[in-house]
Scaffold this motif. Structure first.
Motif, PDB file in Angstrom:
ATOM      1  N   TYR A   7      -9.553   3.854 -15.089  1.00 14.54           N
ATOM      2  CA  TYR A   7      -8.770   4.947 -14.522  1.00 14.54           C
ATOM      3  C   TYR A   7      -7.854   4.492 -13.295  1.00 14.54           C
ATOM      4  O   TYR A   7      -8.631   4.041 -12.030  1.00 14.54           O
ATOM      5  N   LEU A   8      -6.605   4.538 -13.044  1.00 14.92           N
ATOM      6  CA  LEU A   8      -5.889   4.310 -11.571  1.00 14.92           C
ATOM      7  C   LEU A   8      -5.535   5.838 -11.209  1.00 14.92           C
ATOM      8  O   LEU A   8      -4.775   6.478 -11.927  1.00 14.92           O
ATOM      9  N   GLU A   9      -6.189   6.400 -10.170  1.00 17.47           N
ATOM     10  CA  GLU A   9      -5.668   7.681  -9.626  1.00 17.47           C
ATOM     11  C   GLU A   9      -4.552   7.928  -8.905  1.00 17.47           C
ATOM     12  O   GLU A   9      -3.859   9.078  -9.010  1.00 17.47           O
ATOM     13  N   ASN A  10      -4.028   6.887  -8.596  1.00 14.35           N
ATOM     14  CA  ASN A  10      -2.572   7.110  -7.725  1.00 14.35           C
ATOM     15  C   ASN A  10      -1.503   6.245  -8.387  1.00 14.35           C
ATOM     16  O   ASN A  10      -0.719   5.839  -7.458  1.00 14.35           O
ATOM     17  N   TYR A  11      -1.650   5.684  -9.469  1.00 13.80           N
ATOM     18  CA  TYR A  11      -0.512   5.074 -10.421  1.00 13.80           C
ATOM     19  C   TYR A  11       0.260   6.082 -11.193  1.00 13.80           C
ATOM     20  O   TYR A  11      -0.023   6.984 -11.777  1.00 13.80           O
ATOM     21  N   GLN A  12       1.661   6.010 -10.780  1.00 18.94           N
ATOM     22  CA  GLN A  12       2.712   6.890 -11.398  1.00 18.94           C
ATOM     23  C   GLN A  12       3.736   6.090 -12.186  1.00 18.94           C
ATOM     24  O   GLN A  12       3.587   6.000 -13.560  1.00 18.94           O
ATOM     25  N   THR A  13       4.642   5.476 -11.536  1.00 19.82           N
ATOM     26  CA  THR A  13       5.637   4.616 -12.182  1.00 19.82           C
ATOM     27  C   THR A  13       5.070   2.990 -12.107  1.00 19.82           C
ATOM     28  O   THR A  13       5.487   2.043 -12.569  1.00 19.82           O
ATOM     29  N   HIS A  14       4.820   2.709 -10.651  1.00 19.18           N
ATOM     30  CA  HIS A  14       4.677   1.377 -10.323  1.00 19.18           C
ATOM     31  C   HIS A  14       3.853   1.532  -8.877  1.00 19.18           C
ATOM     32  O   HIS A  14       3.657   2.312  -8.218  1.00 19.18           O
ATOM     33  N   TYR A  15       3.325   0.246  -8.529  1.00 27.36           N
ATOM     34  CA  TYR A  15       2.823  -0.134  -6.904  1.00 27.36           C
ATOM     35  C   TYR A  15       3.990  -0.984  -6.450  1.00 27.36           C
ATOM     36  O   TYR A  15       4.713  -1.549  -7.194  1.00 27.36           O
ATOM     37  N   THR A  16       3.697  -1.167  -4.902  1.00 24.74           N
ATOM     38  CA  THR A  16       4.669  -1.943  -4.447  1.00 24.74           C
ATOM     39  C   THR A  16       3.703  -2.931  -3.432  1.00 24.74           C
ATOM     40  O   THR A  16       2.378  -2.207  -3.150  1.00 24.74           O
ATOM     41  N   GLY A  17       4.190  -3.999  -2.853  1.00 20.98           N
ATOM     42  CA  GLY A  17       3.103  -4.682  -2.052  1.00 20.98           C
ATOM     43  C   GLY A  17       2.905  -4.092  -0.765  1.00 20.98           C
ATOM     44  O   GLY A  17       3.398  -3.303  -0.435  1.00 20.98           O
ATOM     45  N   GLY A  18       1.507  -4.200  -0.462  1.00 24.79           N
ATOM     46  CA  GLY A  18       0.800  -3.601   0.395  1.00 24.79           C
ATOM     47  C   GLY A  18       0.376  -2.218   0.210  1.00 24.79           C
ATOM     48  O   GLY A  18      -0.163  -1.727   1.163  1.00 24.79           O
ATOM     49  N   ASP A 110       3.745  -9.263   0.501  1.00 25.14           N
ATOM     50  CA  ASP A 110       4.768  -9.740  -0.131  1.00 25.14           C
ATOM     51  C   ASP A 110       4.598 -10.092  -1.542  1.00 25.14           C
ATOM     52  O   ASP A 110       4.124 -11.380  -1.907  1.00 25.14           O
ATOM     53  N   LEU A 111       4.680  -9.304  -2.505  1.00 22.88           N
ATOM     54  CA  LEU A 111       4.509  -9.446  -3.893  1.00 22.88           C
ATOM     55  C   LEU A 111       5.936  -9.566  -4.559  1.00 22.88           C
ATOM     56  O   LEU A 111       6.590  -8.688  -4.503  1.00 22.88           O
ATOM     57  N   PRO A 112       6.013 -10.580  -5.614  1.00 21.23           N
ATOM     58  CA  PRO A 112       7.224 -10.508  -6.491  1.00 21.23           C
ATOM     59  C   PRO A 112       7.194  -9.233  -7.422  1.00 21.23           C
ATOM     60  O   PRO A 112       6.061  -8.761  -7.785  1.00 21.23           O
ATOM     61  N   SER A 113       8.311  -8.825  -7.890  1.00 22.98           N
ATOM     62  CA  SER A 113       8.299  -7.532  -8.864  1.00 22.98           C
ATOM     63  C   SER A 113       7.901  -7.909 -10.230  1.00 22.98           C
ATOM     64  O   SER A 113       8.031  -9.375 -10.703  1.00 22.98           O
ATOM     65  N   THR A 114       7.377  -6.951 -10.928  1.00 20.70           N
ATOM     66  CA  THR A 114       7.366  -7.431 -12.405  1.00 20.70           C
ATOM     67  C   THR A 114       8.805  -7.770 -12.880  1.00 20.70           C
ATOM     68  O   THR A 114       9.648  -7.349 -12.743  1.00 20.70           O
ATOM     69  N   PHE A 115       8.501  -8.798 -13.973  1.00 18.70           N
ATOM     70  CA  PHE A 115       9.700  -9.447 -14.453  1.00 18.70           C
ATOM     71  C   PHE A 115       9.450 -10.058 -15.970  1.00 18.70           C
ATOM     72  O   PHE A 115       8.307 -10.664 -16.002  1.00 18.70           O
ATOM     73  N   PHE A 145      -0.131  -3.316 -14.967  1.00 19.14           N
ATOM     74  CA  PHE A 145       0.565  -2.380 -13.984  1.00 19.14           C
ATOM     75  C   PHE A 145       1.832  -2.882 -13.439  1.00 19.14           C
ATOM     76  O   PHE A 145       1.908  -4.082 -13.277  1.00 19.14           O
ATOM     77  N   MET A 146       2.812  -2.056 -13.274  1.00 12.82           N
ATOM     78  CA  MET A 146       4.018  -2.629 -12.632  1.00 12.82           C
ATOM     79  C   MET A 146       4.016  -2.583 -11.130  1.00 12.82           C
ATOM     80  O   MET A 146       3.622  -1.923 -10.443  1.00 12.82           O
ATOM     81  N   VAL A 147       4.709  -3.610 -10.496  1.00 15.89           N
ATOM     82  CA  VAL A 147       5.112  -4.057  -9.065  1.00 15.89           C
ATOM     83  C   VAL A 147       6.136  -3.986  -9.021  1.00 15.89           C
ATOM     84  O   VAL A 147       7.029  -4.755  -9.707  1.00 15.89           O
TER      85      VAL A 147
END
Length: 421
Positions: A7-18, A110-115, A145-147
């Motif tokens: 389970y990911l408790e704070n995942y909604q639509t995506h994460y971002t770097g950092g 600094d992570l690249p986005s899901t693609f 999961f999406m970044v």
């Protein structure tokens, strides 16, 4: 049935770097089990792939033949493992029941986005593994999961600088000079965000006997895919994301154009920061279409497209609101210990089934307060839990069901046995 849920408790639509991933592994045993460890693996990777047909000489048949060659490239951004038991891989027994193991992990900044395209993709996955002894099947749960990382144009100061291009062309009829055409185009900066209007100034001085039928303005996107095995190759996927036509200029005429360029809010701008195998570039192309057999005049200016406009400093991305699969209105608050917690029956979160297919990453539209760069609603989106598939149990005792599933062991009983000797 013994199983492992993630389970990911704070995942909604995506994460971002950092951003920090907060989650837990829920292990259900229908009988006492020997385990060698419980780990969470997080991986982010860009891959490129295509096949080509090439000719080669077959020394056996002494003929030229065709063969298919597979080209591949890879760049790993994250390859991290969290040891939830911290037992060094030694064997220990865990009592039957439901055991909750929390974990946290902060993504690199600094992570690249899901693609995903036909020549390459960038994907992120998280996996929980309950390691069993030899000849026993592990229990596993895995999900992508999406970044989504916004492109901040302020990080490159040179994008603030104006750009100017000019060209002069002499026209001929056979060997006779029929006059010259002078064109110039300039923009105040080379960084453009979604939904922003960029002024474009064009001047034309046509001293020839030929007409400029029209002026075409385009922004072209070029995604480069690189492979490294069996050797280096590059392919391009080009697309026009903006197109506009302006009126022409007749022979012995001149004109000045003051236009604006605006990228559609629905445009998908992907951040490929720190990615070695997939890169993107943008070019503003202005074509002056000449009549007759004359070749056209072309001007080109490199652009950078992003989400956070130049001069906007509020670049902090708010973390998605915590998604808790426990109904806090009815369930009593539960403070999980750091290890071996047994969830009460009325507070046990249940998996929410969703398709495993990942949607296209949305444009980032919350880069700065009050702005809507991506064309998406500014109101928070309805929370949705990702799908975490669970590997079915394989051994015989895994199919046994407790006589009374509500009779869960206490926290002390849930603690693992000492290492088996």
């Amino acid at each position: 049935m013994s199983k492992c849920d993630l389970y990911l408790e704070n995942y909604q639509t995506h994460y971002t770097g950092g951003q920090t991933i907060i989650g837990h592994v829920l292990v259900t045993f229908t009988s006492d089990k020997e385990v060698h460890g419980i780990v969470v693996r997080i991986k982010g990777e860009a891959t490129t792939h295509w096949t080509e047909t090439e000719s080669h000489y077959n020394s056996t048949t002494k003929r030229n033949e065709s063969r298919t060659v597979s080209y591949n490239g890879s760049h790993v951004f994250i390859n991290h493992e969290i040891d939830l038991l911290q037992n060094g891989g030694s064997s220990r027994f865990i009592r039957e029941g439901v055991h909750k193991y929390p974990f946290i992990y902060t993504l690199p900044a600094d992570l690249p986005s899901t693609f995903k395209e036909h020549l390459g993709k960038i994907q992120y996955k998280i996996k929980a593994v309950v390691k069993r002894p030899m000849l026993k099947f592990n229990y596993e749960a895995e999900s992508p999961f999406m970044v989504v990382t916004p492109v901040d144009l302020n990080r490159n100061p040179s994008l603030r600088d104006p750009a100017t291009r000019n060209k002069e062309k002499n026209t001929y009829f056979f060997c006779c000079n029929r006059g010259s055409i002078k064109v110039q185009a300039n923009i105040p900066k080379t960084g453009l965000s979604i939904g922003e209007r960029l002024p474009l100034h064009i001047s034309v001085e046509n001293l020839s006997q030929s007409n400029i039928e029209c002026i075409k303005c385009k922004i072209k996107k070029d995604v480069e895919f690189h492979v490294t095995s069996p050797h280096h190759r590059t392919r391009h996927d080009k697309d026009t994301i903006y197109s506009e036509n302006y009126s022409g200029v007749g022979a012995h005429g001149e004109n000045t154009y003051n236009e604006t360029i605006e990228i559609n809010n629905a445009a998908i701008i992907t951040n490929f920061v720190n990615c070695d195998v997939i890169k993107v570039s943008y070019m503003l192309e202005i074509t002056f279409v000449l009549s007759g057999l004359h070749t056209n005049i072309e001007l080109g200016m490199p652009l950078s497209l992003g989400h956070i406009p130049i001069g906007v400093r509020n670049t902090t991305m708010a973390a998605p609101p915590a998604y808790n699969m426990v109904n806090t209105a009815t369930a009593p608050p539960v403070t999980p210990p750091t290890y071996g917690f047994v969830a009460p029956p009325d507070a046990m979160p249940m998996p929410v089934p969703m398709p495993m297919a990942m949607p296209v990453p949305p444009p980032y539209n919350d880069a700065a307060s009050g702005f809507n760069f991506g064309g998406y609603p500014t109101a928070p989106m309805a929370p949705s839990a990702p799908d975490f598939t669970t590997a079915p149990a394989k051994s015989k005792d895994d199919w046994e069901v407790l006589d009374d599933p509500t009779n869960l062991p206490t926290y002390d009983q849930a603690m693992a046995y000492p290492t088996k000797t």
